[in-house]
Design an enzyme around this catalytic site. Structure first.
Site, PDB file in Angstrom:
ATOM      1  CE  LYS A 254      69.061 -41.563  73.086  1.00  0.00           C
ATOM      2  NZ  LYS A 254      67.918 -42.415  72.686  1.00  0.00           N
TER       3      LYS A 254
HETATM    4  C1  PLP Z   1      67.123 -43.249  73.533  1.00  0.00           C
HETATM    5  C2  PLP Z   1      65.816 -43.715  72.988  1.00  0.00           C
HETATM    6  C3  PLP Z   1      64.788 -44.217  73.824  1.00  0.00           C
HETATM    7  C4  PLP Z   1      64.957 -44.366  75.332  1.00  0.00           C
HETATM    8  O1  PLP Z   1      65.014 -43.134  76.012  1.00  0.00           O
HETATM    9  P1  PLP Z   1      65.641 -43.074  77.494  1.00  0.00           P
HETATM   10  O2  PLP Z   1      65.731 -41.628  77.820  1.00  0.00           O
HETATM   11  O3  PLP Z   1      66.992 -43.729  77.391  1.00  0.00           O
HETATM   12  O4  PLP Z   1      64.725 -43.812  78.397  1.00  0.00           O
HETATM   13  C5  PLP Z   1      63.599 -44.598  73.238  1.00  0.00           C
HETATM   14  N1  PLP Z   1      63.411 -44.529  71.902  1.00  0.00           N
HETATM   15  C6  PLP Z   1      64.374 -44.067  71.067  1.00  0.00           C
HETATM   16  C7  PLP Z   1      64.106 -44.040  69.607  1.00  0.00           C
HETATM   17  C8  PLP Z   1      65.609 -43.640  71.575  1.00  0.00           C
HETATM   18  O5  PLP Z   1      66.557 -43.197  70.730  1.00  0.00           O
END
Ligand code: PLP
Length: 463
Positions: A110
């Site tokens: 993120k």
């Molecule tokens: C948020 C997240 C996901 C999922 O991603 P999306 O965009 O919500 O599908 C997968 N792995 C981790 C470690 C995350 O923080």
């Protein structure tokens, strides 16, 4: 570029308006009116450094709303916080390549989007002289990435609510040890759902919302999706050059459908992607949807990959809008079904299109732990989210796959220990974090308590 709503009832927006607004006024999500076609640019793009490639990809989406030289500066600044020169490096395990997206300040993918979004917000607010007070609820990853994206920024304050004692100690400290005066952590006496409900209720208090210019940073913000498109192009070029192949697939551990939707856009813009492997844990709503054509909400299961424990994959609406022939009325009626009956259906034609792009996979906890154990034996430590994607890639039988590694294993130490018997080593950025000074206010489980904290904090700061 103009941005239109998936529900068809809002006026088109500029890029800057779309970024500031997040959600469209009719409740839909904002999508670009059309997509650039990069198929004739692939050769030229394939040798660019990450930052220059990002500028090329962003350029048609931002147009001249922000001068391209300034966009380049924002990109450079955003990724200077990453501890890898390549930003998102690829590591190899036989033919499988693992794309490490966790080299940012909070060790989860993120950061790729939120480091950029923080700088973009600052740029926009400095220009128009306005302020933004970000309010959000987090079960861990998003909160810390958002806080690190906006810490120390003028004109932005962030109020992030987590459920008291219900996020991992590391995740909590990644948020509460950020002592910049514009960062406010709130621990609510309740669950994550309570935190989310309180946020929603504050946003529904329109007087309050307008008085403090409240904004959101959740994954439906267009700029977050846009920033995530870059690493699909970047890693595909590295892989195709290394193995001399003309196309490849990606495996993506999926929750809210934000990350994999960025991959779908890359494909639409001309990147030769064969399949996007949509990997879920036991929270398999998207797996079932593509198998059966019905999007049906079930109970949420708590798993060892908590960032994928979701019931509603918000960004999926953007994809359904596309396969419906960009028909806002059809989306409106599907969303009505969802609100009334907890499900909606895709037509046969829509399901076929979904299957053309996505290969759905469901990986249970046992398989995830086993995958972590096997990879550890050959020297590669995986976090549980990444392991879900890798198991799905193995099952697909596809030869050329890049699996996305969405978090550093140290962030999910308990799961790593459970799978391998050994705790992961902490990277330098986490050393000593549990002993660091922290700041956080406890709030009661109601939205009035949240409003009271915001009132007290901002008293005298708003003119
Ligand atoms: C948020 C997240 C996901 C999922 O991603 P999306 O965009 O919500 O599908 C997968 N792995 C981790 C470690 C995350 O923080």
């Amino acid at each position: 570029m103009k941005y239109i709503s998936t529900r068809g009832q809002s006026e088109p927006r500029t890029f800057i308006e779309a970024v500031k607004e997040g959600l469209a006024r009719d409740g839909g999500l904002l999508v670009p009116e059309n997509l650039p076609d990069f198929s004739n640019e692939l050769d030229r793009f394939s040798t660019l450094p990450y930052q220059d490639l990002a500028a090329e990809i962003f350029s048609p989406f931002i147009d001249d709303e922000i001068h391209i030289d300034r966009v380049k500066e924002l990109i450079t600044k955003s990724y200077s916080t990453f501890d890898s020169a390549e930003i998102t490096p690829l590591v190899y395990h036989d033919r499988l390549a693992i794309l490490e997206l966790f080299h940012g300040p909070t060790l989860a993918f993120k950061d790729v989007a939120l480091q950029f979004l923080g700088n973009l917000f600052e740029e926009i607010l400095n220009k128009d002289g306005s302020c933004l007070n970000i309010l959000g609820a987090t079960s861990g990853d998003t909160g810390s990435a958002a806080i690190h994206g906006v810490r120390g920024k003028r004109n932005i304050r962030i109020f992030m609510i987590h459920p008291r004692g219900k996020v991992s100690p590391i995740q909590e400290k990644q948020m509460t040890t950020v002592l910049d005066p514009n960062v406010h952590n709130l621990a609510i006496e309740g669950t994550f759902d309570d935190a989310q409900r309180a946020v929603k209720e504050v946003f529904n208090d329109l007087d309050f919302r307008d008085r403090y210019q409240l904004g959101a940073v959740n994954s439906i913000n267009w700029a977050r999706v846009m920033a995530q498109i870059v690493y699909y192009f970047y890693s595909a070029f590295v892989y195709m050059n290394r193995f001399g192949v003309q196309n490849l697939s990606f495996s993506v551990p999926t929750g809210n459908f934000g990350d994999i939707y960025a991959g779908y856009l890359a494909k639409k813009m001309g990147l030769p992607i064969e399949k996007l492997i949509l990997a879920t844990n036991e929270n398999d709503i998207l797996y079932r949807t593509i198998k059966t054509g019905t999007y049906k909400i079930n109970d949420v299961h708590a798993t060892i990959s908590p960032s994928m424990d979701i019931q509603i994959a918000s960004n999926f609406e953007r994809f359904v809008f596309d396969i419906s022939g960009r028909d806002g009325d059809s989306i409106e009626s599907k969303m009505k079904d969802l609100a009334q009956n907890g499900e909606f259906s895709l037509s046969e034609k829509e399901v076929q299109q979904a299957r053309e792009h996505f290969l759905p996979a469901r990986v249970d906890t046992e398989r995830t732990l086993d995958t972590m154990k096997r990879y550890k034996a050959s020297g590669i430590e995986l976090d549980p989210h990444t392991a879900v994607g890798i198991a799905a890639a193995e099952d697909s039988g596809i030869e050329h796959v890049i699996a996305l590694a969405t978090a550093h294993p140290a962030k999910f130490g308990d799961a790593v220990k459970k799978a391998t018997g050994v705790s992961p080593e902490y990277p330098a950025s986490l050393e000593g974090i549990l002993e660091k000074e922290s700041r956080c206010q406890v709030v009661k489980n109601n939205y009035q308590s949240v409003e009271a904290v915001i009132d007290q904090t901002l008293a005298g700061q708003i003119t």
